[in-house]
Design an enzyme around this catalytic site. Sequence first.
Site, short mmCIF file in Angstrom:
data_model
loop_
_atom_site.label_atom_id
_atom_site.label_comp_id
_atom_site.label_asym_id
_atom_site.label_seq_id
_atom_site.Cartn_x
_atom_site.Cartn_y
_atom_site.Cartn_z
N THR A 65 0.84 -1.20 0.00
CA THR A 65 0.00 0.00 0.00
C THR A 65 0.87 1.26 0.00
OG1 THR A 65 -1.53 -1.24 1.42
CG2 THR A 65 -1.96 1.10 1.17
N ARG A 69 7.85 -2.55 2.68
CA ARG A 69 7.94 -2.56 4.14
C ARG A 69 8.25 -3.96 4.63
NH1 ARG A 69 3.17 0.81 6.96
NH2 ARG A 69 3.78 2.42 5.48
N SER A 160 6.26 4.07 8.44
CA SER A 160 5.11 4.84 8.92
C SER A 160 4.81 4.61 10.40
CB SER A 160 3.91 4.52 8.03
OG SER A 160 2.82 5.32 8.38
N LYS A 173 10.09 4.12 0.47
CA LYS A 173 9.10 4.46 -0.56
C LYS A 173 9.68 5.53 -1.47
CE LYS A 173 6.54 6.90 3.03
NZ LYS A 173 5.30 7.46 3.51
N ASP A 325 2.10 10.29 13.54
CA ASP A 325 2.71 8.95 13.53
C ASP A 325 4.21 9.00 13.24
OD1 ASP A 325 2.48 9.65 10.84
OD2 ASP A 325 2.36 7.56 10.21
N ASP A 327 6.18 8.82 10.62
CA ASP A 327 6.73 9.68 9.56
C ASP A 327 5.93 10.97 9.37
OD1 ASP A 327 4.59 8.18 8.60
OD2 ASP A 327 5.28 8.29 6.54
N ASP A 329 2.71 11.70 8.69
CA ASP A 329 1.62 11.97 7.75
C ASP A 329 0.24 11.69 8.35
OD1 ASP A 329 1.98 9.24 7.74
OD2 ASP A 329 2.14 9.04 5.56
N ARG A 330 0.19 10.98 9.47
CA ARG A 330 -1.12 10.72 10.09
C ARG A 330 -1.42 11.74 11.18
NH1 ARG A 330 -2.37 4.31 10.60
NH2 ARG A 330 -1.86 3.83 8.43
N THR A 392 -7.78 2.10 -1.17
CA THR A 392 -6.96 2.49 -0.01
C THR A 392 -5.53 2.84 -0.43
OG1 THR A 392 -8.28 1.10 1.40
CG2 THR A 392 -6.09 1.61 2.19
N GLU A 411 -8.48 9.56 4.54
CA GLU A 411 -8.71 8.14 4.77
C GLU A 411 -9.10 7.93 6.22
OE1 GLU A 411 -6.22 5.23 2.42
OE2 GLU A 411 -4.69 6.63 3.07
N GLU A 412 -9.84 6.85 6.46
CA GLU A 412 -10.25 6.55 7.83
C GLU A 412 -9.06 6.26 8.73
OE1 GLU A 412 -9.60 3.28 9.00
OE2 GLU A 412 -8.73 2.94 7.01
N SER A 413 -7.92 5.91 8.13
CA SER A 413 -6.75 5.50 8.89
C SER A 413 -5.95 6.71 9.38
CB SER A 413 -5.88 4.60 8.02
OG SER A 413 -5.61 5.24 6.78
N LYS A 424 -0.57 12.72 2.66
CA LYS A 424 -1.35 13.15 3.80
C LYS A 424 -0.42 13.87 4.76
CE LYS A 424 -1.34 8.49 5.81
NZ LYS A 424 -1.28 7.42 4.81
N ARG A 544 -8.93 -6.36 7.90
CA ARG A 544 -9.57 -5.14 8.38
C ARG A 544 -11.06 -5.23 8.07
NH1 ARG A 544 -5.09 -2.54 9.73
NH2 ARG A 544 -3.45 -1.96 8.25
C1 G1P Z 1 -2.88 1.39 5.86
C2 G1P Z 1 -4.16 2.21 5.86
C3 G1P Z 1 -4.22 3.05 4.62
C4 G1P Z 1 -2.98 3.94 4.52
C5 G1P Z 1 -1.73 3.08 4.62
C6 G1P Z 1 -0.46 3.92 4.68
O1 G1P Z 1 -2.86 0.52 4.75
O2 G1P Z 1 -5.29 1.38 5.96
O3 G1P Z 1 -5.38 3.83 4.64
O4 G1P Z 1 -2.96 4.64 3.32
O5 G1P Z 1 -1.77 2.27 5.80
O6 G1P Z 1 -0.46 4.80 5.76
P1 G1P Z 1 -3.28 -1.02 4.83
O7 G1P Z 1 -2.44 -1.65 5.90
O8 G1P Z 1 -4.72 -1.04 5.24
O9 G1P Z 1 -3.06 -1.56 3.46
ZN ZN Z 2 2.69 7.43 8.18
#
Ligand code: G1P
Ligand code: ZN
Length: 591
Positions: A65, A69, A160, A173, A325, A327, A329-330, A392, A411-413, A424, A544
């Site tokens: 995503t 990692r 992250s 990344k 978080d 890095d 971005d959250r 996502t 995003e909800e995350s 973000k 999830r």
């Molecule tokens: C998770 C979050 C997603 C976000 C990503 C990177 O990915 O759900 O919204 O963009 O981390 O921060 P996932 O582990 O669900 O693939």
């Molecule tokens: Zn992050």
Amino acid sequence: MPSFRFLSSACNSKIYAQYSAKKMDLFNPVGMRLESHPLDMNSRPERMKVNKIATKPFPDQKPGTSGLRKKVRVFQQPHYLENFVQSIFNCLPESERGMLIVGGDGRYHNRQAIQVILKMAAANGFRHILVGRQGLLSTPAMSVLIRKYKACGGIILSASHNPGGPEGDFGIKFNTTNGGPAPEKLTEAIYQQSLAIEAYHILEIEDISLDEIDSCTLGRTRLDIIDPVEDYAELMSRLFDFGRIKTLFDSGLFRMVFDAMHAVTGPYAKEIFEHRLKAPPDTVINAVPLEDFGGGHPDPNLQNAQELTSLMFSGEAPDFGAASDGDGDRNMVLGRHFFVTPSDSLAVMAANIHHLPGYHSGLAGVARSMPTSRAVDRVAESLGVECYETPTGWKFFGNLLDSHKITLCGEESFGAGSDHIREKDGIWAVLFWLNLIAVRQRPVSEIVQQHWRRFGRHYYSRHDYEEIESTMAEALMHRLAEQLHTLKGRQFGEFRISECDDFSYTDPVDHSISSHQGLRFLFDDGSRLVFRLSGTGTRGATLRLYLERYLADPARHNLDLQQTLAPLAAIADDIAQIKKYTGRDKPSVIT
Ligand code: G1P
Ligand code: ZN
């Protein structure tokens, strides 16, 4: 050399050289170094030995995503990082290797990895490299820098919100010239390179000290070690009304706590909140970035940001609390005794954006990832603007932002951002809320409750089943996907499934198709269930489950969140047999 082209504009290192020369004057009135004085301390001779090292492919370098990692131990294998970095470089034609920016979130292995990348970038002919002092750069700051200096790309070292340390996670990344995460077609090309790689190039030099702002040359490559905060803070001061936010702190009546979780945002938060906005010196807690995040899990949610959460629900609670978080971005945002879900935060931002000076022209459109609650859809509808539903991952917002179809996305995350960059942005979101509080002069809880009265409330939660067996997780998803056609129309108590599908997205700009992005179930009353497997985990699989229930009636806006969603959680278990497949009787994390 493959000719996959992901550059749309020419790289330009001149802009940074001019800027940094100017900036250095301020810091250094005596006028040493940079253009006029080539550095002696760190300068390396024009001709340095470039080693070509033979290597063999690793089969597991497919980015997920958000980049590649893995456990730190995986990255520590000989050639592992080098192979992936060379694969990135191989996707960039040599003629276009202008400015590259490098930095990370400071986690364990950051410094070692940066040394390798600097030596490889110089050996691969990049003309100019910027690196954050001490190897630090937040993800949003990287995006700011790439855009400002028209770099051809940036490499961010981060996993992250995943824990760090020798037993923790590491990641890498690549961001392209628009400042955003590499799109899928590029990550796929990098992966293909990694499967065919035979050698990588690296300079044979000693490690470079990154502790001070400085410049040097590595062969024919210019290297600038830069202040990681300055450009970012400057952009924030243009987007928001710092004068107005300052009045909050000046009044002495408003108190805020920002938890940097010993991750990268500490120096950014100190500079912006305490130095520029004059919040008291104890506003930022856990401000020093540590390689293992102080043993914590740098994920800003109610479970992991324990210190902040307990404070915000205590008798001593300040008016506003926030966290970011690993890095940067959250974001998590809280009022006094009040948690704002990220989905609600996005909707409130959309409904109020016109109050902020940097966004006075309002919204071109909005976007949210598919599992994110549909609270923002209602705002978009009332404003008469488009709301895009993407898979996502932030990379799917890039085209929409670049083509000016949207101004805001989230995003909800715990992710929100705008067209100011292509990532973000945690501190940006906190500043957005501060600016909004300063304008509206109301507490966070009231702003959100008023929003619910106008638009209705989307009760929303995510249940994660972490580190379950991959084969079982895939079996669960496979079985559920096969049942989609029989589940449509099925009644479960008062809930009836009106639609269900395996989400597929066609990008409205480049028409690329991304399929199998999650199984979604829509109910007659507007409730939703979504199932997907995480693409960022490093051990086993993570299921999830996203639950959403819409209640318009204000009399039902203060119900218990999990109880309100319980009937939907029961349906989820019924249709997906979660307990049976995961072997768990409850989720490991609830956000
Ligand atoms: C998770 C979050 C997603 C976000 C990503 C990177 O990915 O759900 O919204 O963009 O981390 O921060 P996932 O582990 O669900 O693939
Ligand atoms: Zn992050």
